[in-house]
Design an enzyme around this catalytic site. Structure first.
Site, PDB file in Angstrom:
ATOM      1  CB  CYS A 176      24.899 -14.203  36.500  1.00 53.27           C
ATOM      2  SG  CYS A 176      25.574 -14.520  34.923  1.00 53.27           S
TER       3      CYS A 176
ATOM      4  NE  ARG B 241      32.679 -12.427  29.824  1.00 55.35           N
ATOM      5  CZ  ARG B 241      31.615 -11.627  29.838  1.00 55.35           C
ATOM      6  NH1 ARG B 241      31.362 -10.756  28.789  1.00 55.35           N
ATOM      7  NH2 ARG B 241      30.783 -11.501  30.724  1.00 55.35           N
TER       8      ARG B 241
ATOM      9  CD  GLN C 174      31.132  -8.634  33.921  1.00 58.18           C
ATOM     10  OE1 GLN C 174      30.830  -9.575  34.743  1.00 58.18           O
ATOM     11  NE2 GLN C 174      30.420  -8.500  32.875  1.00 58.18           N
TER      12      GLN C 174
ATOM     13  CG  ASP D 181      28.078  -8.679  37.339  1.00 59.48           C
ATOM     14  OD1 ASP D 181      27.355  -8.162  37.000  1.00 59.48           O
ATOM     15  OD2 ASP D 181      28.237  -9.875  37.196  1.00 59.48           O
TER      16      ASP D 181
ATOM     17  CG  HIS E  98      23.539 -11.014  39.197  1.00 57.15           C
ATOM     18  ND1 HIS E  98      24.746 -11.106  39.200  1.00 57.15           N
ATOM     19  CD2 HIS E  98      23.188 -10.887  37.828  1.00 57.15           C
ATOM     20  CE1 HIS E  98      25.109 -11.229  38.268  1.00 57.15           C
ATOM     21  NE2 HIS E  98      24.498 -11.323  37.267  1.00 57.15           N
TER      22      HIS E  98
ATOM     23  CE  LYS F 209      21.113  -5.791  25.078  1.00 56.50           C
ATOM     24  NZ  LYS F 209      22.435  -6.234  25.070  1.00 56.50           N
TER      25      LYS F 209
ATOM     26  CG  HIS G 244      21.926 -10.669  34.563  1.00 58.41           C
ATOM     27  ND1 HIS G 244      22.736 -11.752  34.663  1.00 58.41           N
ATOM     28  CD2 HIS G 244      20.643 -11.545  34.472  1.00 58.41           C
ATOM     29  CE1 HIS G 244      22.163 -12.919  34.627  1.00 58.41           C
ATOM     30  NE2 HIS G 244      20.871 -13.055  34.473  1.00 58.41           N
TER      31      HIS G 244
END
Length: 381
Positions: A99, A128, A146, A148, A150, A230, A276
């Protein structure tokens, strides 16, 4: 017993999809067939995102400590970050999430309200640190990718974008053979930022958007992030287990910290709202779930090898290669088995490998330029 039989670690090894080893804890070694599965899934996701109006980007793997201090991750997330120091004294970190990098792209140049919503996607590789005792096959890893994205939008666009996302997520999960069990609306936690008025409005927007998409969320009291509520998407697999796959989080905080501004219709500068969102979560974990859901017997379009052309006699080898070439020309993923083994042995072996179609070629088939098809799970030709 059924779950043990479907264990993605056992099935993955038997099908030669991937392996993991001590020298790369929490990291995946993808074998050719496993990487084919990955690429097919990635290509499918890319087609869906293109059709849904996303732009794809790529952000750096390694960034300076100052960057993560600015985003707030250094203070809150440092124990889970892989950090190194260069010979020049720079303190760098592998990115644990995508992000902040996406905000940097948004911040280049002046943005107008007319450009919003901007849906920015990345198949972003993240790292991570997870304690070694918590690692579990593909389900809990240290290195992952991911799906991912945004969505940078105005506040008045949150409901519409959320509705679009709910519909897209349910469509994709359905295509991949995962039934949506329910959608959870995670509401304000006890320790949180923002006024009650803000939380009332934010929770109401996600609830209304879900209902417009034909979903009645299950309320998960107090499970929201400290900065906003969320949505979590819970899917059910073939043996009734539930998995959290897909999430959407409202974020007013990071755009403000990193200066994600746009010029509003009245000429004023406003901070964008950031949604997100992920649909698979991570490719590694979702592939693990897919392996267990299908017990390795993937639908034809996902199967790493879709057709194996197997010979009964060596006389048929030349035509077997011709048949394989014809299957490839039709866009199928094909292997040949020309070994000097009995056909029943070959069929049993490729059935254990969960190949959807075995095309058997003997002397008769070679003469007639045909193949005898055997579908996985059936003895019928």
């Amino acid at each position: 017993e059924e779950a043990e039989k479907r264990d993605h670690r056992k099935v993955g090894k038997a099908m030669e999809l991937f392996h993991m080893q001590e020298e790369g804890r929490g990291m995946v070694f993808w074998h050719p067939k496993g990487w084919v599965l990955w690429r097919v899934l990635e290509a499918y996701m890319r087609r869906r995102l293109d059709a849904a109006g996303y732009v794809e980007v790529k952000t750096p793997q390694v960034l300076d400590r100052k960057f993560w201090e600015q985003s707030g991750h250094w203070d809150k997330y440092r124990p889970n970050m892989f950090v190194c120091e260069t010979v020049e004294g720079e303190e760098l970190s592998l990115k644990p999430m995508n992000c902040p990098g996406h905000v940097q792209i948004f911040d280049q140049g002046q943005r107008s309200y007319r450009e919003l919503p901007l849906r920015m996607a990345e198949f972003g590789a993240c790292h991570r640190y997870e304690p070694s005792g918590s690692l579990h096959g593909l389900m809990r890893v240290r290195g992952f990718v991911q799906d991912d994205a945004h969505i940078f939008c105005r506040e008045d666009q949150i409901e519409e974008e959320t509705e679009r996302f709910v519909r897209l997520t349910r469509l994709i999960h359905g295509d991949l053979g995962m039934a949506t069990d329910h959608v959870a609306l995670a509401t304000r936690p006890e320790v949180r930022a923002g006024s009650d008025e803000f939380w009332d409005k934010a929770e109401s927007m996600l609830l209304n958007a879900s209902r417009k998409a034909g979903v009645e969320p299950v309320i998960a009291e107090g499970d929201g992030a400290f900065y906003a509520p969320k949505l979590d998407f819970i899917v059910k697999d073939a043996i009734g287990r539930t998995w959290t796959c897909g999430t959407l989080q409202l974020d007013y905080v990071l755009p403000e910290r990193l200066g994600a501004e746009y010029v509003a219709e009245d000429g004023s500068k406003q901070h964008a709202v950031m949604l997100h969102r992920a649909i698979l979560g991570s490719f590694e974990r979702f592939i693990g779930i897919l392996i267990e859901n299908f017990a390795g017997a993937f639908p034809m379009w996902l199967a790493p090898v879709q057709v194996t052309v197997a010979t009964i006699t060596s006389d048929a080898s030349e035509f077997a290669e011709e048949a394989a070439a014809a299957f490839r020309a039709a866009g199928l993923r094909v292997e040949t088995d020309l070994r000097n083994e009995k056909i029943n042995y070959k069929v049993r072996e490729h059935s254990l490998a969960k190949v959807p179609v075995i095309a058997v070629v003997g002397r008769k088939e070679a003469e007639e330029k045909t193949v005898a098809l055997r579908r996985f799970g059936s003895d019928a030709q």
